[in-house]
Motif scaffolding. Structure first.
Motif, PDB file in Angstrom:
ATOM      1  N   GLY A  33       0.789  -1.227   0.000  1.00  0.00           N
ATOM      2  CA  GLY A  33       0.000   0.000   0.000  1.00  0.00           C
ATOM      3  C   GLY A  33       0.816   1.270   0.000  1.00  0.00           C
ATOM      4  N   GLY A  34       2.124   1.155  -0.160  1.00  0.00           N
ATOM      5  CA  GLY A  34       2.987   2.331  -0.197  1.00  0.00           C
ATOM      6  C   GLY A  34       3.120   2.885  -1.600  1.00  0.00           C
ATOM      7  N   LEU A  35       3.139   4.185  -1.706  1.00  0.00           N
ATOM      8  CA  LEU A  35       3.297   4.851  -2.991  1.00  0.00           C
ATOM      9  C   LEU A  35       4.769   4.834  -3.376  1.00  0.00           C
ATOM     10  CD1 LEU A  35       1.717   6.513  -5.151  1.00  0.00           C
ATOM     11  CD2 LEU A  35       2.360   8.549  -3.863  1.00  0.00           C
ATOM     12  N   VAL A  36       5.107   4.139  -4.468  1.00  0.00           N
ATOM     13  CA  VAL A  36       6.501   4.039  -4.876  1.00  0.00           C
ATOM     14  C   VAL A  36       6.815   4.910  -6.089  1.00  0.00           C
ATOM     15  CG1 VAL A  36       6.902   1.777  -3.845  1.00  0.00           C
ATOM     16  CG2 VAL A  36       6.083   1.919  -6.205  1.00  0.00           C
ATOM     17  N   TYR A  37       5.774   5.425  -6.755  1.00  0.00           N
ATOM     18  CA  TYR A  37       5.970   6.340  -7.885  1.00  0.00           C
ATOM     19  C   TYR A  37       4.726   7.185  -8.031  1.00  0.00           C
ATOM     20  CZ  TYR A  37       7.156   8.013 -12.574  1.00  0.00           C
ATOM     21  OH  TYR A  37       7.451   8.802 -13.655  1.00  0.00           O
ATOM     22  N   GLN A  38       4.937   8.476  -8.221  1.00  0.00           N
ATOM     23  CA  GLN A  38       3.817   9.401  -8.407  1.00  0.00           C
ATOM     24  C   GLN A  38       4.244  10.452  -9.400  1.00  0.00           C
ATOM     25  OE1 GLN A  38       3.851  12.864  -6.833  1.00  0.00           O
ATOM     26  NE2 GLN A  38       2.108  13.194  -8.150  1.00  0.00           N
ATOM     27  N   ARG A  39       3.401  10.696 -10.393  1.00  0.00           N
ATOM     28  CA  ARG A  39       3.717  11.695 -11.411  1.00  0.00           C
ATOM     29  C   ARG A  39       2.456  12.416 -11.820  1.00  0.00           C
ATOM     30  NH1 ARG A  39       7.310  10.995 -16.489  1.00  0.00           N
ATOM     31  NH2 ARG A  39       7.120  13.070 -17.356  1.00  0.00           N
ATOM     32  N   ASN A  40       2.489  13.739 -11.745  1.00  0.00           N
ATOM     33  CA  ASN A  40       1.396  14.566 -12.249  1.00  0.00           C
ATOM     34  C   ASN A  40       1.694  14.907 -13.695  1.00  0.00           C
ATOM     35  OD1 ASN A  40       0.126  14.555  -9.797  1.00  0.00           O
ATOM     36  ND2 ASN A  40       0.890  16.541  -9.168  1.00  0.00           N
ATOM     37  N   ASN A  77       3.085  13.918   1.532  1.00  0.00           N
ATOM     38  CA  ASN A  77       2.372  13.207   2.597  1.00  0.00           C
ATOM     39  C   ASN A  77       0.930  12.914   2.184  1.00  0.00           C
ATOM     40  OD1 ASN A  77       3.479  12.193   4.889  1.00  0.00           O
ATOM     41  ND2 ASN A  77       2.662  13.782   6.229  1.00  0.00           N
ATOM     42  N   GLU A  78       0.272  13.882   1.561  1.00  0.00           N
ATOM     43  CA  GLU A  78      -1.110  13.686   1.122  1.00  0.00           C
ATOM     44  C   GLU A  78      -1.198  12.617   0.042  1.00  0.00           C
ATOM     45  OE1 GLU A  78      -3.042  18.081   1.943  1.00  0.00           O
ATOM     46  OE2 GLU A  78      -1.703  17.834   0.214  1.00  0.00           O
ATOM     47  N   TYR A  79      -0.217  12.571  -0.852  1.00  0.00           N
ATOM     48  CA  TYR A  79      -0.195  11.503  -1.860  1.00  0.00           C
ATOM     49  C   TYR A  79      -0.020  10.140  -1.207  1.00  0.00           C
ATOM     50  CZ  TYR A  79      -0.137  14.575  -5.925  1.00  0.00           C
ATOM     51  OH  TYR A  79      -0.482  15.474  -6.900  1.00  0.00           O
ATOM     52  N   LEU A  80       0.824  10.054  -0.189  1.00  0.00           N
ATOM     53  CA  LEU A  80       1.008   8.783   0.523  1.00  0.00           C
ATOM     54  C   LEU A  80      -0.279   8.330   1.197  1.00  0.00           C
ATOM     55  CD1 LEU A  80       4.500   9.423   2.150  1.00  0.00           C
ATOM     56  CD2 LEU A  80       3.989   7.835   0.291  1.00  0.00           C
ATOM     57  N   VAL A  81      -0.998   9.267   1.811  1.00  0.00           N
ATOM     58  CA  VAL A  81      -2.277   8.942   2.462  1.00  0.00           C
ATOM     59  C   VAL A  81      -3.300   8.486   1.426  1.00  0.00           C
ATOM     60  CG1 VAL A  81      -4.222   9.930   3.731  1.00  0.00           C
ATOM     61  CG2 VAL A  81      -1.889  10.422   4.462  1.00  0.00           C
ATOM     62  N   LEU A  82      -3.371   9.183   0.284  1.00  0.00           N
ATOM     63  CA  LEU A  82      -4.307   8.794  -0.769  1.00  0.00           C
ATOM     64  C   LEU A  82      -4.000   7.395  -1.305  1.00  0.00           C
ATOM     65  CD1 LEU A  82      -4.672  12.118  -2.778  1.00  0.00           C
ATOM     66  CD2 LEU A  82      -6.430  10.972  -1.441  1.00  0.00           C
ATOM     67  N   ALA A  83      -2.727   7.093  -1.502  1.00  0.00           N
ATOM     68  CA  ALA A  83      -2.346   5.768  -2.001  1.00  0.00           C
ATOM     69  C   ALA A  83      -2.712   4.675  -1.005  1.00  0.00           C
ATOM     70  CB  ALA A  83      -0.852   5.730  -2.310  1.00  0.00           C
ATOM     71  N   GLY A  84      -2.452   4.927   0.268  1.00  0.00           N
ATOM     72  CA  GLY A  84      -2.813   3.950   1.297  1.00  0.00           C
ATOM     73  C   GLY A  84      -4.312   3.752   1.391  1.00  0.00           C
ATOM     74  N   THR A  85      -5.064   4.836   1.254  1.00  0.00           N
ATOM     75  CA  THR A  85      -6.533   4.750   1.284  1.00  0.00           C
ATOM     76  C   THR A  85      -7.050   3.961   0.092  1.00  0.00           C
ATOM     77  OG1 THR A  85      -6.635   6.870   2.440  1.00  0.00           O
ATOM     78  CG2 THR A  85      -8.659   6.097   1.375  1.00  0.00           C
ATOM     79  N   LEU A  86      -6.500   4.243  -1.091  1.00  0.00           N
ATOM     80  CA  LEU A  86      -6.908   3.501  -2.285  1.00  0.00           C
ATOM     81  C   LEU A  86      -6.570   2.026  -2.145  1.00  0.00           C
ATOM     82  CD1 LEU A  86      -8.073   3.455  -5.140  1.00  0.00           C
ATOM     83  CD2 LEU A  86      -5.766   3.918  -5.976  1.00  0.00           C
ATOM     84  N   HIS A  87      -5.426   1.717  -1.565  1.00  0.00           N
ATOM     85  CA  HIS A  87      -5.041   0.320  -1.336  1.00  0.00           C
ATOM     86  C   HIS A  87      -6.085  -0.380  -0.449  1.00  0.00           C
ATOM     87  CE1 HIS A  87      -2.410  -3.117  -0.715  1.00  0.00           C
ATOM     88  NE2 HIS A  87      -2.570  -2.982   0.587  1.00  0.00           N
ATOM     89  N   GLY A  88      -6.527   0.299   0.602  1.00  0.00           N
ATOM     90  CA  GLY A  88      -7.553  -0.264   1.484  1.00  0.00           C
ATOM     91  C   GLY A  88      -8.888  -0.444   0.785  1.00  0.00           C
TER      92      GLY A  88
END
Length: 132
Positions: free
Chosen positions: A13-20, A31-42
């Motif tokens: 559930g960790g964000l390993v790559y993010q690109r806008n 930090n907000e991207y990490l929270v969003l990725a973890g939420t999406l994983h759940g």
């Protein structure tokens, strides 16, 4: 193509790559991207259990009023998420190509540690060539 962003989420559930891509997404902190990725994983894990027929691999598409998230779950549990406009018709094929690029540029790299952040110029340049 109206593609706003690309995320790669590891099996934990960790964000390993993010690109806008472009100006479609608001400026969020890392930090907000990490929270969003973890939420999406759940959410993805929950949706895989909700199937009335028994087995499911979870949500493939999540749509909002102004965006769509298309999710590709790989056999290893890595998730590729493409954020696009609602009417984007090529999201699935773009995700398949991103997965191929990931396989070639990241997984064949002897210096990359699986499940860790992707720091590959080859991956970045090929994603730029594919998406922009």
């Amino acid at each position: 193509m109206a593609i706003f962003g690309l995320w790669v989420i590891n099996k934990a559930g960790g964000l390993v790559y993010q690109r806008n891509i472009g100006d479609g997404l608001p400026g969020l902190t890392s930090n907000e991207y990490l929270v969003l990725a973890g939420t999406l994983h759940g959410i993805h894990a929950i949706t895989s259990r909700l199937s009335p027929t028994g087995s499911s691999s979870g949500a493939h598409t999540i749509e909002g009023e102004a965006f769509k998230m298309t999710i590709l779950l790989t056999a290893t549990g890595t998730k590729f998420v493409l954020l696009t406009s609602v009417v984007e018709p090529t999201a699935d094929s773009v995700l398949q190509k991103v997965y191929e690029i990931y396989s070639d540029a990241v997984m064949k790299n002897p210096f990359h540690t699986p499940e860790m952040p992707i720091r590959s110029e080859a991956f970045d340049s090929r994603i730029t060539a594919l998406i922009g």
